[in-house]
Design an enzyme around this catalytic site. Structure first.
Site, mmCIF file in Angstrom:
data_model
loop_
_atom_site.group_PDB
_atom_site.id
_atom_site.type_symbol
_atom_site.label_atom_id
_atom_site.label_comp_id
_atom_site.label_asym_id
_atom_site.label_seq_id
_atom_site.Cartn_x
_atom_site.Cartn_y
_atom_site.Cartn_z
ATOM 1 N N ARG A 27 0.827 -1.217 0.000
ATOM 2 C CA ARG A 27 0.000 0.000 0.000
ATOM 3 C C ARG A 27 0.857 1.260 0.000
ATOM 4 O O ARG A 27 0.505 2.260 -0.639
ATOM 5 C CB ARG A 27 -0.928 -0.008 1.215
ATOM 6 C CG ARG A 27 -2.076 -1.022 1.067
ATOM 7 C CD ARG A 27 -2.639 -1.375 2.430
ATOM 8 N NE ARG A 27 -3.875 -2.137 2.391
ATOM 9 C CZ ARG A 27 -3.956 -3.450 2.163
ATOM 10 N NH1 ARG A 27 -2.863 -4.146 1.912
ATOM 11 N NH2 ARG A 27 -5.126 -4.064 2.180
ATOM 12 N N ARG A 123 -6.540 -17.666 -9.646
ATOM 13 C CA ARG A 123 -7.254 -16.973 -8.556
ATOM 14 C C ARG A 123 -8.225 -15.939 -9.132
ATOM 15 O O ARG A 123 -7.838 -15.091 -9.918
ATOM 16 C CB ARG A 123 -6.245 -16.315 -7.602
ATOM 17 C CG ARG A 123 -5.354 -17.350 -6.922
ATOM 18 C CD ARG A 123 -4.346 -16.715 -5.999
ATOM 19 N NE ARG A 123 -4.976 -16.022 -4.891
ATOM 20 C CZ ARG A 123 -4.322 -15.260 -4.033
ATOM 21 N NH1 ARG A 123 -3.012 -15.094 -4.174
ATOM 22 N NH2 ARG A 123 -4.954 -14.672 -3.049
ATOM 23 N N SER A 167 -13.357 -8.835 2.595
ATOM 24 C CA SER A 167 -12.060 -8.916 1.940
ATOM 25 C C SER A 167 -11.423 -7.537 1.925
ATOM 26 O O SER A 167 -11.957 -6.594 1.338
ATOM 27 C CB SER A 167 -12.211 -9.415 0.499
ATOM 28 O OG SER A 167 -11.044 -9.101 -0.249
ATOM 29 N N GLN A 169 -8.770 -6.808 0.426
ATOM 30 C CA GLN A 169 -8.262 -6.516 -0.920
ATOM 31 C C GLN A 169 -9.344 -5.863 -1.764
ATOM 32 O O GLN A 169 -9.103 -4.855 -2.427
ATOM 33 C CB GLN A 169 -7.768 -7.806 -1.582
ATOM 34 C CG GLN A 169 -6.550 -8.391 -0.876
ATOM 35 C CD GLN A 169 -6.025 -9.654 -1.543
ATOM 36 O OE1 GLN A 169 -6.682 -10.230 -2.394
ATOM 37 N NE2 GLN A 169 -4.846 -10.067 -1.145
ATOM 38 N N ASP A 329 -4.889 -15.085 7.227
ATOM 39 C CA ASP A 329 -3.638 -15.725 6.821
ATOM 40 C C ASP A 329 -3.050 -16.617 7.924
ATOM 41 O O ASP A 329 -2.107 -17.368 7.678
ATOM 42 C CB ASP A 329 -2.613 -14.665 6.396
ATOM 43 C CG ASP A 329 -3.067 -13.955 5.122
ATOM 44 O OD1 ASP A 329 -3.779 -14.576 4.312
ATOM 45 O OD2 ASP A 329 -2.724 -12.769 4.950
ATOM 46 N N LYS A 356 -6.730 -18.685 -1.905
ATOM 47 C CA LYS A 356 -5.473 -18.017 -1.562
ATOM 48 C C LYS A 356 -4.366 -18.540 -2.494
ATOM 49 O O LYS A 356 -4.659 -19.130 -3.521
ATOM 50 C CB LYS A 356 -5.161 -18.252 -0.085
ATOM 51 C CG LYS A 356 -6.160 -17.579 0.847
ATOM 52 C CD LYS A 356 -6.112 -16.066 0.696
ATOM 53 C CE LYS A 356 -7.178 -15.379 1.492
ATOM 54 N NZ LYS A 356 -7.283 -13.950 1.170
ATOM 55 N N ARG A 360 -6.074 -23.481 0.638
ATOM 56 C CA ARG A 360 -5.491 -23.716 1.968
ATOM 57 C C ARG A 360 -6.368 -24.601 2.848
ATOM 58 O O ARG A 360 -5.885 -25.065 3.884
ATOM 59 C CB ARG A 360 -5.180 -22.379 2.665
ATOM 60 C CG ARG A 360 -3.974 -21.693 2.064
ATOM 61 C CD ARG A 360 -3.483 -20.516 2.888
ATOM 62 N NE ARG A 360 -2.359 -19.874 2.214
ATOM 63 C CZ ARG A 360 -2.096 -18.576 2.268
ATOM 64 N NH1 ARG A 360 -2.859 -17.776 2.977
ATOM 65 N NH2 ARG A 360 -1.049 -18.079 1.628
ATOM 66 N N ARG A 402 2.947 -19.626 2.963
ATOM 67 C CA ARG A 402 2.456 -19.850 4.334
ATOM 68 C C ARG A 402 2.351 -21.350 4.643
ATOM 69 O O ARG A 402 2.491 -21.764 5.787
ATOM 70 C CB ARG A 402 1.132 -19.132 4.562
ATOM 71 C CG ARG A 402 1.304 -17.615 4.437
ATOM 72 C CD ARG A 402 0.194 -16.815 5.049
ATOM 73 N NE ARG A 402 0.121 -15.507 4.432
ATOM 74 C CZ ARG A 402 0.871 -14.453 4.744
ATOM 75 N NH1 ARG A 402 1.780 -14.545 5.691
ATOM 76 N NH2 ARG A 402 0.748 -13.305 4.107
HETATM 77 C C1 S3P Z 1 -4.544 -8.823 2.214
HETATM 78 C C2 S3P Z 1 -5.807 -9.232 2.543
HETATM 79 C C3 S3P Z 1 -6.177 -10.633 2.732
HETATM 80 C C4 S3P Z 1 -4.955 -11.535 2.922
HETATM 81 C C5 S3P Z 1 -3.831 -11.206 1.994
HETATM 82 C C6 S3P Z 1 -3.420 -9.752 2.110
HETATM 83 C C7 S3P Z 1 -4.312 -7.394 2.007
HETATM 84 O O1 S3P Z 1 -6.926 -11.036 1.626
HETATM 85 O O2 S3P Z 1 -5.296 -12.885 2.774
HETATM 86 O O3 S3P Z 1 -2.708 -12.015 2.284
HETATM 87 O O4 S3P Z 1 -3.155 -6.945 2.035
HETATM 88 O O5 S3P Z 1 -5.302 -6.664 1.816
HETATM 89 P P1 S3P Z 1 -8.515 -10.801 1.597
HETATM 90 O O6 S3P Z 1 -8.825 -9.702 2.530
HETATM 91 O O7 S3P Z 1 -8.900 -10.457 0.207
HETATM 92 O O8 S3P Z 1 -9.108 -12.097 2.064
#
Ligand code: S3P
Length: 441
Positions: A27, A123, A167, A169, A329, A356, A360, A402
């Site tokens: 970020r 993915r 999520s 992300q 995670d 992931k 997992r 992981r």
């Molecule tokens: C992450 C959010 C998570 C996590 C990933 C990093 C991030 O994914 O699993 O390793 O940096 O925003 P999600 O929130 O999409 O599940």
């Protein structure tokens, strides 16, 4: 293929420093690219995933200088990303694949192709494609719902978007696009997830508002991204913490860990299971049966603490859907701890684990069973019958960092040791992992 063997440890003692946070590194670089900079990032994570981010940002015109402790990013502003001369390679980095399109979707009249390794190509990106399309951009995943992904930038309009699953992300992608959209963009989360994007945008001068599960941003002319000191990654630290909790007689200090409450779910679960974890963890805002992130302007701070972990007998626990995004995670480690805990450990509401870096749920269940664990896959997680510990054996990381680190920790806690096939994949997030573990043993 031969692997790396991790012998049973007698006890773990000493100190390690957690590697810099992967989520915050991604970020910080991205927000730097979206500003006019320069933005200095101290303790940027030098690992495969976050180096992919620097490469991707260079490909769209960002100047990046990499020093030993500092990365300096000079960006082109919110609307200045240039078309790349070749597909942008995100490598193995799912976070980059989901956050970067949020920015690129707002680059009017320009098109970008994003691609990655074999795991990335499996993915789904439909969760970001749907809201970005609703905002006016064109997204073309090449094979139905997976990368390669073409993003055609457009003048965006704000949306009020309800995330189908928690999520960080997807939330971050929509909020970043929201900076470029006409009006106020709001994202509603079904459960809280990591909030680094919100905190960092607040630090860059954006008025980020929280109203319980809803978070909003406004159309923004210019980001004023601040210099960042990246804290230690709690998801990487979790492997050292779990090892210390599992190997009897252990006491380990992990230095400089990020303790933002939206990343501390694993610590709360571990304490519930009976391990002793001492440190200055940001308290979770508990409100009734649900975690309520509160309301008002988001504050930029990312708290950091040393954590001291002492081994103790563990009890099984239930991880409920509400906690999943805050521990996503670390859930493989909860399964491992469950093998050593008295009674049953169950994880519910964690279907996300199937998409992931590897599946997992399948990887953890087959991997730990192969080492003697009593664990079953469920539709949305797993159930472990504990108390028996692990015999040991061989585990295949399936190219997933992981899973490789999980196997190593399992080896230290097992009766006969564990050989991990694919240990090198740990370099995606924790390049010095094997050395750090050896230092404690
Ligand atoms: C992450 C959010 C998570 C996590 C990933 C990093 C991030 O994914 O699993 O390793 O940096 O925003 P999600 O929130 O999409 O599940």
């Amino acid at each position: 293929m031969s692997g790396v063997r991790f012998a049973p440890a007698r006890r773990l003692r000493g100190e390690v420093t957690a590697p810099p946070d992967k989520s915050i590194s991604h970020r910080a670089a991205l927000l730097g690219a979206m500003s006019f900079g320069p933005v200095r990032i101290t303790d940027y994570l030098h690992a495969a995933d976050t180096l992919s981010t620097l490469r991707a940002l260079r490909a769209v015109g960002t100047l990046v200088e990499v020093g030993p402790r500092e990365v300096v990013v000079r960006g082109m502003g919110l609307r200045g990303a240039r078309e790349a001369s070749a597909p942008i390679d995100v490598g193995n980095a799912g976070t980059l694949m989901r956050l970067l399109p949020g920015w690129l979707a707002g680059q009017e009249g320009r098109a970008f192709e994003l691609d990655g390794d074999a795991s990335i190509r499996g993915r789904p990106v439909d969760r970001i494609a749907a809201p970005l399309r609703a905002m006016g951009a064109t997204l073309e995943p090449t094979q139905e719902r997976c990368p390669p992904l073409i993003v055609r930038g457009a003048r965006l309009r704000a949306i009020d978007y309800e995330l189908p699953v928690a999520s960080a992300q997807v939330k971050s992608c929509v909020l970043i696009a929201g900076l470029l959209a006409e009006g106020t963009t709001t994202v509603t989360e079904p459960a809280p997830s990591r909030d680094h994007t919100e905190r960092m945008l607040a630090g860059a001068g954006v008025a980020v508002r929280r109203e319980g599960a809803r978070v909003s941003v406004q159309n923004t002319d210019e980001l004023q991204a601040q210099d960042v000191v990246v804290p230690g990654d709690p998801s990487s630290a979790a492997f050292m913490i779990a090892a210390a909790a599992l190997v009897p007689g252990s006491r380990v200090v992990v230095r400089d860990v990020g303790v933002n409450w939206t990343r501390a779910g694993f610590l709360r679960i571990l304490q519930r299971m009976g391990a002793s974890v001492a440190g200055d963890v940001e308290p979770a805002p508990e409100a009734g049966p649900k975690l309520d992130p509160g309301s008002g302007s988001v504050v930029a701070r990312e708290p950091v603490s040393d954590l001291e972990v002492t081994a103790a007998p563990l009890q099984g626990t239930a991880v409920e859907p509400e906690e999943v995004a805050l521990t996503i995670d670390e859930l493989p480690l909860v399964a491992l701890l469950g093998c050593f805990a008295e009674g049953e450990t169950v994880v519910r509401g964690a279907e996300e684990l199937r998409v992931k870096e590897s599946d997992r749920i399948a990887g953890v269940v087959e991997g730990l069973r192969g080492l003697g664990g009593r664990i079953e896959a469920t539709r949305d997680g797993f159930a472990v019958v504990g108390g028996g510990g692990l015999r040991g054996g061989v585990i295949d990381a399936r190219g997933d960092h992981r899973m490789a680190m999980l196997g190593a920790v399992a080896g230290l806690a097992s009766r006969e040791g564990v050989e991990v096939v694919g240990m090198e994949s740990a370099a995606v997030s924790y390049p010095g992992f094997v050395e750090d573990l050896a230092r404690l043993a």
